[in-house]
Every structure is written in C-alpha cells, then in structure tokens.
Design an enzyme around this catalytic site. Structure first.
Site, PDB file in Angstrom:
ATOM      1  N   GLN A  75       0.835  -1.216   0.000  1.00 35.32           N
ATOM      2  CA  GLN A  75       0.000   0.000   0.000  1.00 35.32           C
ATOM      3  C   GLN A  75       0.872   1.269   0.000  1.00 35.32           C
ATOM      4  O   GLN A  75       0.549   2.262   0.657  1.00 35.32           O
ATOM      5  CB  GLN A  75      -0.949  -0.011   1.199  1.00 35.32           C
ATOM      6  CG  GLN A  75      -2.154  -0.907   1.001  1.00 35.32           C
ATOM      7  CD  GLN A  75      -3.089  -0.396  -0.102  1.00 35.32           C
ATOM      8  OE1 GLN A  75      -3.154   0.796  -0.416  1.00 35.32           O
ATOM      9  NE2 GLN A  75      -3.817  -1.312  -0.724  1.00 35.32           N
ATOM     10  N   SER A  76       1.945   1.251  -0.774  1.00 33.70           N
ATOM     11  CA  SER A  76       2.856   2.397  -0.817  1.00 33.70           C
ATOM     12  C   SER A  76       2.209   3.622  -1.459  1.00 33.70           C
ATOM     13  O   SER A  76       1.737   3.567  -2.593  1.00 33.70           O
ATOM     14  CB  SER A  76       4.096   2.008  -1.624  1.00 33.70           C
ATOM     15  OG  SER A  76       4.865   3.153  -1.939  1.00 33.70           O
TER      16      SER A  76
END
Ligand SMILES: *Cc1c(COP(=O)(O)O)cnc(C)c1O
Length: 340
Positions: A75-76
């Site tokens: 989930q960067s």
C-alpha cells in the site's frame, strides 16, 4: 542558498494550506494545533512524495529515461504518486511491491493505492517481505535495460538527496507562511519512514537558522536506526546544497514509541487518531503513517510534553488512499441504524 538551479518538474499544488485545528485543539486542551496540508499536493489524492518527485522526475527526464522504476510496501503512497507522475510525463512505470504485512485481505492487495497504481498505467510485481528491495529493483532495472529501455530507478520513498530537496523547499514554504502571519511555532511534528521528509526539513530549517524544533514520529525502524538514517541523508542533502555541516546529530530527533507491532500494522492509538481527525476536523489520516504520527502528537499532548500556550504544526504527509486498503481495520457496523 536557493533551490532554483536544481532541475525540477513543477507539478505539485503549492504552497499547500496551513490551517488551524480549533476543534482538535479544544478537545485535547493543550497547545494550539495547526496542520500543514501536504495531503493536498494535488497529484492523485496527494501526499508528501510529490514534492520529492518534482526533483527526481526532472532528473529522470534529463537523463532521457523512458521508464521509471521504484519500490515500496503493497500500500505504498510513494508508488502511487510515482505512477501518477510518470503518467503525466508520458513515461512507463514499473513498481516492486514488498509484502511487509503478510495480509491476504483482498482490499489490502488490490484496492487503495494498488488500484491507483494500476489506474495510472503502472505495472507491479510482488516481492516477499524482508528482501533488500533496492537491490531487487536494480536487478529488475538491469533486465529492462538489457531489452533496450532507459530506466531511472527511484529508491524507496524517493529518499535520496535529490528527493529530500522537496522537503528543503517545504521548510522554506512553511517559514514563509509563518512569517506572513507573524506566527511563532514551538514545534513541527510529522511521521517519518524512509527519512527523506525529515532529512529535507531539518536541512532547510537549519540552513535558514529557523530554530524551530522538529520531531519525527517513526513508523518502522527503532529510534537509533531511524535517527541515523535521517542524519546521514540530511548530511548528504546539505552537501548537495553546498551547506555541508549545518545539521548536527542532535538536531535529528525521532520518537518511535508509536510503531506498534510493525510497519503497516494498524495500532489502536492510530485508529483513535484517524477517528479524531475525521470527526473533529474532517481530515483523513492513513493507518500506516499519518495516523501513527498523529497518535504520537496526541499522546505527547496528553502527557504534557506539548503544553497549553505552545503552538504546534503537524505536517500531514498524506496517505488517505490507503484507507481503502485497510477497511478491515475498522468496524463501523454500528453506524448502520435508523434515525432516533
Ligand atoms: C512516505 C510517507 C511518510 C514518510 O515520509 P518519509 O520521507 O518516507 O520519511 C509519511 N506519511 C505518508 C503518508 C507517507 O506516504
């Protein structure tokens, strides 16, 4: 000292707003809390990586790159902003996503930032947790180069001396806003991860002799390691700016008491911070970074470390897109009810 001689691709919506948080300040009964809205940098739901990418992507363009590559956690936010920046510049984008949490949740793996990576046309590949991700990325980049591509690689979080220039610029931007309003500030607080944000800010604050203390609230590494990472990058950033030595080791302060069980794992205090900011100020935090930063701020106010009569600026580094990847962390079943 000035930044104009560094290549920069202007894309962020700057300056970002600086706003007073009246309801949160009243609720906590301590210092006056302000927020610097770097969640509003404008690129694909915003966030702090856009400022860094203005300098990094200009360098990629100058080097004639046709593909940019970067890496981060699933989930960067950095990956998503890189994908969006590359789309705007007509470049290809490939991202290595490290499985740091081991979550099998479908939203975590395909919604939130991952959905946006794909919407912006980036390709992604998943890597097992615990690898040397920058090394994995260089291997993948070499494979593309062997096929004739011109690849520009960006380290995790965009955190090198080039990317940190974006936060030197943010330090100037905040000081200008403080000066315009005749506003003294006792502390700036923000979430710190790959170190570029804190390194750029402390370099900018020290190079201007601003004397505003800065606190990074950690989201991953232990305190000594985090401070060392920030300090080393601040030194490299100062060298690049031609003001070597402006940052002393003791200027770099990280509090890593709010990490909880690890990177990307939501904490109770972070979830409380998300609810408080959403219900009192209509501001969205994310469970991985800004909520842990805000949890530190809230706890340090409750403990009396930040006090009445002081003025604190919380730098909101963004991340709200990740909320949709972390739906499983919230339970709002009780909000479905009939009126009365
Ligand atoms: C990357 C990120 C941070 C941390 O910034 P670093 O420069 O990596 O230390 C904080 N908040 C959000 C939302 C981020 O995406």
């Amino acid at each position: 000292m000035y930044l104009a001689h560094f290549p920069r691709r202007f894309l962020a919506h700057l300056p970002t707003p600086l706003e007073k948080l009246d309801r949160l300040s009243a609720e906590l009964g301590g210092p006056e809390i302000w927020i610097k809205r770097d969640d509003c940098t404008g690129l694909s739901t915003g966030g702090n990586k856009t400022r860094k990418l203005e300098f990094l992507m200009a360098e990629a363009e100058l080097q004639g790159a046709d593909v940019v590559m970067t890496q981060g956690a699933t989930q960067s936010n950095h990956a998503r902003q890189t994908a969006a920046f590359a789309a705007k510049m007509g470049m290809g984008c490939h991202i290595l996503l490290e499985d740091r949490t081991g979550s099998n949740d479908p939203n975590y793996n395909d919604s939130g930032n991952v959905l946006l990576d794909h919407l912006h046309g980036a390709t992604t590949e998943k890597c097992a947790g615990g690898l040397d991700m920058n090394a994995e990325m260089e291997k993948a980049a070499d494979a593309l180069r062997a096929k004739g591509k011109k690849v520009y690689t960006i380290p995790g979080g965009g955190s090198n001396a080039t990317g940190a220039l974006g936060y030197v610029n943010c330090a100037y931007e905040m000081l200008t806003q403080f000066n315009e309003r005749g506003m003294t500030v006792d502390h700036i607080v923000h979430a710190t991860g790959s170190a570029g944000t804190q390194a750029g800010l402390i370099t900018g604050l020290k190079a201007t002799n601003a004397k505003v203390p800065l606190l990074g609230v950690g989201v991953r590494a232990p305190k000594a390691k985090q401070e060392e990472n920030v300090y080393n990058l601040a030194c490299a950033t100062a060298d690049k700016l031609g003001c070597s030595g402006v940052v002393a080791r003791e200027d770099v302060i990280a509090n890593t008491d709010y990490v909880g069980d690890g990177y990307g794992i939501a904490t109770d205090s972070g979830l409380e911070a998300i609810r408080m900011f959403a219900e009192l100020e209509s501001i969205l935090l994310d469970p991985v970074y800004s909520a842990k930063g805000a949890a530190g701020l809230i706890d340090l106010i409750r403990k009396g470390h930040f006090k009445k009569g002081e003025r604190i600026v919380f730098l909101h580094t963004g991340g709200s897109a990740a909320l949709f990847g972390y739906q499983f962390a919230f339970d709002y079943a009780d909000r479905w009810k009939t009126a009365g």
